[in-house]
Write a protein that holds these residues in place. Structure first.
Motif, PDB file in Angstrom:
ATOM      1  N   ASN A 171      52.359  79.643-100.084  1.00  0.00           N
ATOM      2  CA  ASN A 171      53.744  79.370 -99.728  1.00  0.00           C
ATOM      3  C   ASN A 171      53.751  78.491 -98.470  1.00  0.00           C
ATOM      4  N   ILE A 172      53.929  77.189 -98.652  1.00  0.00           N
ATOM      5  CA  ILE A 172      53.892  76.252 -97.524  1.00  0.00           C
ATOM      6  C   ILE A 172      55.309  75.983 -97.032  1.00  0.00           C
ATOM      7  N   LYS A 173      55.485  76.110 -95.724  1.00  0.00           N
ATOM      8  CA  LYS A 173      56.771  75.835 -95.087  1.00  0.00           C
ATOM      9  C   LYS A 173      56.587  74.662 -94.146  1.00  0.00           C
ATOM     10  N   ILE A 181      60.704  81.381 -84.838  1.00  0.00           N
ATOM     11  CA  ILE A 181      60.436  82.807 -84.637  1.00  0.00           C
ATOM     12  C   ILE A 181      60.036  83.482 -85.944  1.00  0.00           C
ATOM     13  N   GLU A 182      60.587  83.014 -87.056  1.00  0.00           N
ATOM     14  CA  GLU A 182      60.229  83.599 -88.351  1.00  0.00           C
ATOM     15  C   GLU A 182      58.739  83.422 -88.629  1.00  0.00           C
ATOM     16  N   TRP A 183      58.198  82.277 -88.273  1.00  0.00           N
ATOM     17  CA  TRP A 183      56.773  82.025 -88.471  1.00  0.00           C
ATOM     18  C   TRP A 183      55.947  82.932 -87.570  1.00  0.00           C
ATOM     19  N   ALA A 184      56.363  83.072 -86.311  1.00  0.00           N
ATOM     20  CA  ALA A 184      55.645  83.954 -85.384  1.00  0.00           C
ATOM     21  C   ALA A 184      55.635  85.384 -85.922  1.00  0.00           C
ATOM     22  N   ARG A 185      56.758  85.820 -86.473  1.00  0.00           N
ATOM     23  CA  ARG A 185      56.822  87.168 -87.049  1.00  0.00           C
ATOM     24  C   ARG A 185      55.912  87.287 -88.261  1.00  0.00           C
ATOM     25  N   GLU A 186      55.914  86.276 -89.134  1.00  0.00           N
ATOM     26  CA  GLU A 186      55.047  86.296 -90.313  1.00  0.00           C
ATOM     27  C   GLU A 186      53.572  86.293 -89.922  1.00  0.00           C
TER      28      GLU A 186
END
Length: 61
Positions: A2-4, A28-33
Motif C-alpha cells: 500500500n503505497i501512499k 501524523i497518520e504515517w507516523a502512527r502507522e
C-alpha cells in the motif's frame, strides 16, 4: 503493498551560527502507522544518490 504519496516542501532553518538545516515533516497518520511516538522516535534514513530517493524506516530494537 500500500503505497501512499504526498508532496511536501523542504524547510530550511538557519542555526545560530548561520548554517542551514533542511527539514521535512511527515503526516501524523504515517507516523502512527510506523508506530513512532515521543518514546520511540528513532528512524533510519537511506539516500540513493543515483535515483535521488530518500527512504525512512523505523529503527526496531
Amino acid at each position: 503493498m500500500n503505497i501512499k504519496k504526498v508532496v511536501k516542501n523542504v524547510t530550511f532553518v538557519k542555526s545560530g551560527s548561520g548554517h542551514l538545516t533542511p527539514r521535512i515533516t511527515i503526516p501524523i497518520e504515517w507516523a502512527r502507522e510506523m508506530e513512532l511516538s515521543e518514546n520511540e522516535k528513532e528512524v533510519e534514513l537511506t539516500f540513493n544518490s543515483e535515483t535521488k530517493e530518500l527512504n525512512v524506516k523505523k529503527v526496531t530494537k
